[in-house]
Every structure is written in structure tokens, then in C-alpha cells.
Design a protein around this motif. Structure first.
Motif, PDB file in Angstrom:
ATOM      1  N   ASP A 267       0.852  -1.292  -0.082  1.00 54.10           N
ATOM      2  CA  ASP A 267       0.100   0.154   0.074  1.00 54.10           C
ATOM      3  C   ASP A 267       0.760   1.211   0.013  1.00 54.10           C
ATOM      4  N   GLU A 268       2.150   1.168  -0.342  1.00 52.18           N
ATOM      5  CA  GLU A 268       2.910   2.340  -0.333  1.00 52.18           C
ATOM      6  C   GLU A 268       2.871   3.062  -1.710  1.00 52.18           C
ATOM      7  N   THR A 269       3.105   4.349  -1.543  1.00 53.63           N
ATOM      8  CA  THR A 269       2.777   5.265  -2.684  1.00 53.63           C
ATOM      9  C   THR A 269       4.253   5.096  -3.415  1.00 53.63           C
ATOM     10  N   ALA A 270       4.154   5.723  -4.754  1.00 52.30           N
ATOM     11  CA  ALA A 270       5.710   5.572  -5.448  1.00 52.30           C
ATOM     12  C   ALA A 270       6.393   6.433  -4.910  1.00 52.30           C
ATOM     13  N   THR A 271       6.191   7.652  -4.229  1.00 49.06           N
ATOM     14  CA  THR A 271       7.273   8.335  -3.562  1.00 49.06           C
ATOM     15  C   THR A 271       7.785   7.687  -2.511  1.00 49.06           C
ATOM     16  N   GLU A 272       6.840   6.928  -1.621  1.00 52.34           N
ATOM     17  CA  GLU A 272       7.488   6.306  -0.563  1.00 52.34           C
ATOM     18  C   GLU A 272       8.497   5.170  -0.833  1.00 52.34           C
ATOM     19  N   VAL A 273       8.049   4.496  -1.903  1.00 54.36           N
ATOM     20  CA  VAL A 273       8.797   3.373  -2.492  1.00 54.36           C
ATOM     21  C   VAL A 273      10.262   3.865  -2.864  1.00 54.36           C
ATOM     22  N   ALA A 274      10.256   5.347  -3.604  1.00 55.99           N
ATOM     23  CA  ALA A 274      11.396   5.708  -4.168  1.00 55.99           C
ATOM     24  C   ALA A 274      12.542   6.212  -2.887  1.00 55.99           C
ATOM     25  N   HIS A 275      11.855   6.638  -1.928  1.00 61.08           N
ATOM     26  CA  HIS A 275      12.481   6.875  -0.598  1.00 61.08           C
ATOM     27  C   HIS A 275      13.076   5.739  -0.108  1.00 61.08           C
ATOM     28  N   ALA A 276      12.363   4.696  -0.287  1.00 66.14           N
ATOM     29  CA  ALA A 276      12.872   3.466   0.460  1.00 66.14           C
ATOM     30  C   ALA A 276      13.947   2.789  -0.288  1.00 66.14           C
ATOM     31  N   ILE A 277      13.983   2.962  -1.492  1.00 68.66           N
ATOM     32  CA  ILE A 277      14.841   2.513  -2.331  1.00 68.66           C
ATOM     33  C   ILE A 277      16.551   3.274  -2.231  1.00 68.66           C
ATOM     34  N   ASN A 278      16.214   4.728  -2.102  1.00 73.37           N
ATOM     35  CA  ASN A 278      17.440   5.412  -1.899  1.00 73.37           C
ATOM     36  C   ASN A 278      17.969   5.238  -0.584  1.00 73.37           C
ATOM     37  N   ALA A 279      17.257   4.944   0.419  1.00 69.21           N
ATOM     38  CA  ALA A 279      17.537   4.762   1.863  1.00 69.21           C
ATOM     39  C   ALA A 279      18.387   3.342   1.944  1.00 69.21           C
ATOM     40  N   ALA A 280      17.781   2.387   0.952  1.00 66.89           N
ATOM     41  CA  ALA A 280      18.595   0.861   1.119  1.00 66.89           C
ATOM     42  C   ALA A 280      19.935   1.222   0.404  1.00 66.89           C
ATOM     43  N   GLU A 281      20.122   2.207  -0.788  1.00 68.27           N
ATOM     44  CA  GLU A 281      21.302   2.296  -1.402  1.00 68.27           C
ATOM     45  C   GLU A 281      22.698   2.899  -0.399  1.00 68.27           C
ATOM     46  N   GLU A 282      21.810   3.747   0.360  1.00 66.18           N
ATOM     47  CA  GLU A 282      23.071   4.323   1.492  1.00 66.18           C
ATOM     48  C   GLU A 282      23.354   3.450   2.339  1.00 66.18           C
ATOM     49  N   ARG A 283      22.378   2.613   2.827  1.00 70.82           N
ATOM     50  CA  ARG A 283      22.931   1.477   3.716  1.00 70.82           C
ATOM     51  C   ARG A 283      23.637   0.633   3.002  1.00 70.82           C
ATOM     52  N   ILE A 284      23.623   0.119   1.987  1.00 70.76           N
ATOM     53  CA  ILE A 284      24.306  -0.660   1.253  1.00 70.76           C
ATOM     54  C   ILE A 284      25.777  -0.042   1.364  1.00 70.76           C
ATOM     55  N   ARG A 285      25.865   1.179   0.578  1.00 71.69           N
ATOM     56  CA  ARG A 285      27.162   1.756   0.486  1.00 71.69           C
ATOM     57  C   ARG A 285      27.649   1.965   1.783  1.00 71.69           C
ATOM     58  N   PRO A 289      31.603  -0.173   1.156  1.00 71.21           N
ATOM     59  CA  PRO A 289      31.741   0.953   0.173  1.00 71.21           C
ATOM     60  C   PRO A 289      32.050   0.872  -1.117  1.00 71.21           C
ATOM     61  N   ILE A 290      32.566  -0.355  -1.431  1.00 71.20           N
ATOM     62  CA  ILE A 290      32.862  -0.524  -2.803  1.00 71.20           C
ATOM     63  C   ILE A 290      31.705  -0.725  -3.758  1.00 71.20           C
ATOM     64  N   ALA A 291      30.569  -0.992  -2.961  1.00 69.23           N
ATOM     65  CA  ALA A 291      29.297  -1.224  -3.857  1.00 69.23           C
ATOM     66  C   ALA A 291      28.882   0.159  -4.465  1.00 69.23           C
ATOM     67  N   ARG A 292      29.526   0.349  -5.531  1.00 67.02           N
ATOM     68  CA  ARG A 292      29.357   1.879  -6.263  1.00 67.02           C
ATOM     69  C   ARG A 292      28.084   1.799  -7.279  1.00 67.02           C
ATOM     70  N   VAL A 293      27.909   0.883  -7.862  1.00 67.76           N
ATOM     71  CA  VAL A 293      26.671   0.530  -8.914  1.00 67.76           C
ATOM     72  C   VAL A 293      25.514  -0.430  -8.273  1.00 67.76           C
ATOM     73  N   ILE A 294      24.570   0.556  -8.011  1.00 67.47           N
ATOM     74  CA  ILE A 294      23.568  -0.266  -7.261  1.00 67.47           C
ATOM     75  C   ILE A 294      21.995  -0.132  -8.096  1.00 67.47           C
ATOM     76  N   TYR A 295      21.336  -1.372  -8.190  1.00 64.74           N
ATOM     77  CA  TYR A 295      20.069  -1.368  -8.817  1.00 64.74           C
ATOM     78  C   TYR A 295      19.130  -2.156  -8.037  1.00 64.74           C
ATOM     79  N   LEU A 296      18.162  -1.440  -7.517  1.00 63.67           N
ATOM     80  CA  LEU A 296      17.088  -2.143  -6.669  1.00 63.67           C
ATOM     81  C   LEU A 296      15.750  -2.097  -7.241  1.00 63.67           C
ATOM     82  N   GLU A 297      15.124  -3.008  -7.418  1.00 63.64           N
ATOM     83  CA  GLU A 297      13.778  -3.310  -8.102  1.00 63.64           C
ATOM     84  C   GLU A 297      12.867  -3.615  -7.110  1.00 63.64           C
ATOM     85  N   PRO A 298      11.743  -2.859  -6.891  1.00 64.11           N
ATOM     86  CA  PRO A 298      10.727  -3.152  -5.981  1.00 64.11           C
ATOM     87  C   PRO A 298       9.790  -4.031  -6.363  1.00 64.11           C
TER      88      PRO A 298
END
Length: 321
Positions: A267-285, A289-298
């Protein structure tokens, strides 16, 4: 080239091998020892190999281009593979040919003090180079055994230098043994046998290096520890509830590609999903730190889809029909 590329070890090995190559060739001219000729070519090949590793490290630092959007990090793997070819062809095959010729047409060693003195000097110089490579390797080896380090290292330079230096030291001992037995028995065949053994040793080391660098060229995933860190970092339990599946690939020794499908709330909105992906990318990096290219598909996690398993036909390298 980063510190993990072992630049200090490469430069130390290059300096040692250039000095040793000259000394061995001079000893060959004075003594006529085939072991000394094979060893001088071996050291010259090793010097060229270290030059290739430095060149590969330099080329790998180039910026990404539209034609090569993921950069040039794999240049280091290519040049490490070239090293194995040079070691096999120039070092190993030449030594086997020279050893065969000396066994077929033996002649006594003249001015024995030249090859013996140079070999002792070379053993000392190679020991210092080997010590530098061991010291740099220990800084990043962690709890891995030496065999595991050579097999799992993503930066190819240190394993290459380690195996080259080890091969050089063993080769010097073989050469010293061949020369010594030739002098004791007054039979030049022993010099040829020592040369032949050096050639076989170099070919075996070259085959090991070729196998390891081939695996890197084909594309290896992240190490076990990095995979665990990424898996732990992706899920936050709120917006990202599960890691459905993931692929990792080394674009270079210090650059990792991460592609994953993650489960989000339905039930999340597109904006909430986008924020979730960005936050997950930050956590991974942050975790790796060498994880420089990240593609996450919700996606929405489905128990039925999960129990059915993956479709091999949609998996890279799969065998689906």
C-alpha cells in the motif's frame, strides 16, 4: 591503483628482478651455465610482468565513457592474465627448451664462483621482495589461509607477485642445486636437469595464475562477508521488508555492482517506494563502500511465487527451455 593493489610489492619485485636479471646474465656469460641463462630469462620475464601489472593499474583508473559505462576496472584482470601467458611462454617454455638442449649436449660449468655467487645474491634479493609481498598481503588477508587468499582475492596483483616471488625462490634453489651437482660430479647434465625443473615450475605457476585470473575476467560475485553485509543492510523491516533475490558482480577489484529485487509494502505510494530504495542504497554503500553501482527493483513478495522457485530461463546463465 589502490593500496590493496600492492603497488609497493610490485615496485619492490620489479627492482629486485631487474638487478637479478643483469647479474644472472653476466654469470651465464662467464660460466656457460644453462641454469643461469634460464634464470636470467625468468627474471627478465618477471620484470616485464611487473611492468604489465603497473600498466594495468594505471589504465584501470580511467574514467567511465559512454562506450564503457562501468569504467575500466577490469583492465587489472586483463593484464594479470597476460602475466600468466608471459610466464608460461617466455619463462617456462624457454627454460624447458634450454634444459633439453643442455641434457642433450652437456658441457662443464666454467668459473663456478660466478653462478654460485649470483644465485646466493639473487636468493637474498628475492627474499626481501617476497617479504614485502607477504607484509602487504597480510594487511588485507584477514583470517584466510594463503591458498584461500590466492583463490579469493579480487585484486590480482598481490597473488601474482606472491606466486612469482615464490616461484623465483624455488627456481633459484633448483638452479643452485643443478649447478652444485654439475660441479660435484663434473657432469653438465645436472645443470640441464635443474633448468628443466625450473621450466616445469614456471609453467605450473602460470597455469594457476591463468585459472584464477580467468575466473576474475568472467566476473566474480562479492565475497561471502560482503554478501552478508549487503543482505543485512537492504532490509529495514519497515519500508523494505524482505530481500527477494540478489546478484553481485565485481566490475573491478574496488568496484562492485549490486542488483536486487526487494519486497515493499503493497500500500505504499511511488514516493514512499522511491525514498525506501534511496535509503536502502545508502545503507548498502555504508556497509560495503565498494558497492558503487546499485540497482534495486521493488516488488510485492508472494509466498506462492517464492515456493515455485526461480525461472532458470530468466536467470543469466540459466538452462531453461
Amino acid at each position: 591503483m589502490s593500496a590493496s593493489g600492492g603497488t609497493k610489492a610490485i615496485v619492490a619485485a620489479l627492482a629486485a628482478n631487474l638487478a637479478i636479471a643483469v647479474a644472472k646474465f653476466v654469470a651465464f656469460l662467464f660460466s656457460g651455465s644453462s641454469s643461469m641463462l634460464a634464470e636470467s630469462v625468468h627474471s627478465l620475464a618477471d620484470s616485464g610482468n611487473q611492468g604489465l601489472l603497473l600498466l594495468g593499474g594505471k589504465k584501470a583508473q580511467r574514467e567511465a565513457t559512454p562506450q564503457h559505462p562501468f569504467g575500466y576496472g577490469r583492465e587489472r584482470y586483463i593484464y594479470a592474465f597476460l602475466v600468466s601467458i608471459v610466464l608460461f611462454s617466455v619463462g617456462g617454455m624457454f627454460a624447458i627448451y634450454e634444459g633439453y638442449e643442455k641434457i642433450k649436449h652437456p658441457h662443464p660449468i666454467e668459473a663456478w664462483y660466478w653462478p654460485v655467487g649470483v644465485l646466493v645474491f639473487a636468493i637474498i634479493a628475492e627474499s626481501f621482495s617476497f617479504r614485502t609481498a607477504i607484509k602487504e598481503s597480510n594487511e588485507i588477508r584477514g583470517g584466510l589461509s594463503w591458498k584461500e587468499f590466492v583463490r579469493r582475492a579480487k585484486a590480482p596483483e598481490l597473488p601474482v607477485v606472491l606466486l612469482e616471488d615464490l616461484g623465483a625462490l624455488v627456481g633459484l634453489v633448483l638452479a643452485l642445486g643443478g649447478v652444485g651437482l654439475a660441479l660435484l660430479t663434473d657432469n653438465g647434465v645436472w645443470d640441464g636437469i635443474g633448468t628443466l625443473c625450473i621450466g616445469i615450475l614456471l609453467i605450473l605457476i602460470a597455469l594457476v595464475l591463468a585459472a584464477e585470473t580467468k575466473s576474475l575476467l568472467l566476473g566474480e560475485s562479492a565475497g561471502v562477508e560482503d554478501v552478508k553485509k549487503i543482505e543485512a543492510a537492504v532490509v529495514d523491516g519497515e519500508t523494505v521488508t524482505r530481500l527477494i533475490h540478489m546478484r553481485t558482480l565485481h566490475l573491478g577489484p574496488e568496484e562492485l555492482l549490486v542488483a536486487a529485487k526487494i519486497a515493499v509494502q503493497h500500500d505504499e505510494t511511488a514516493t514512499e517506494v522511491a525514498h525506501a530504495i534511496n535509503a536502502a542504497e545508502e545503507r548498502i554503500r555504508s556497509a560495503v563502500p565498494i558497492a558503487r553501482v546499485i540497482y534495486l527493483e521493488p516488488d510485492i513478495y508472494s509466498e506462492a511465487a517464492a515456493s515455485a522457485g526461480r525461472n532458470p530461463a530468466k536467470t543469466p546463465g540459466g538452462t531453461g527451455h
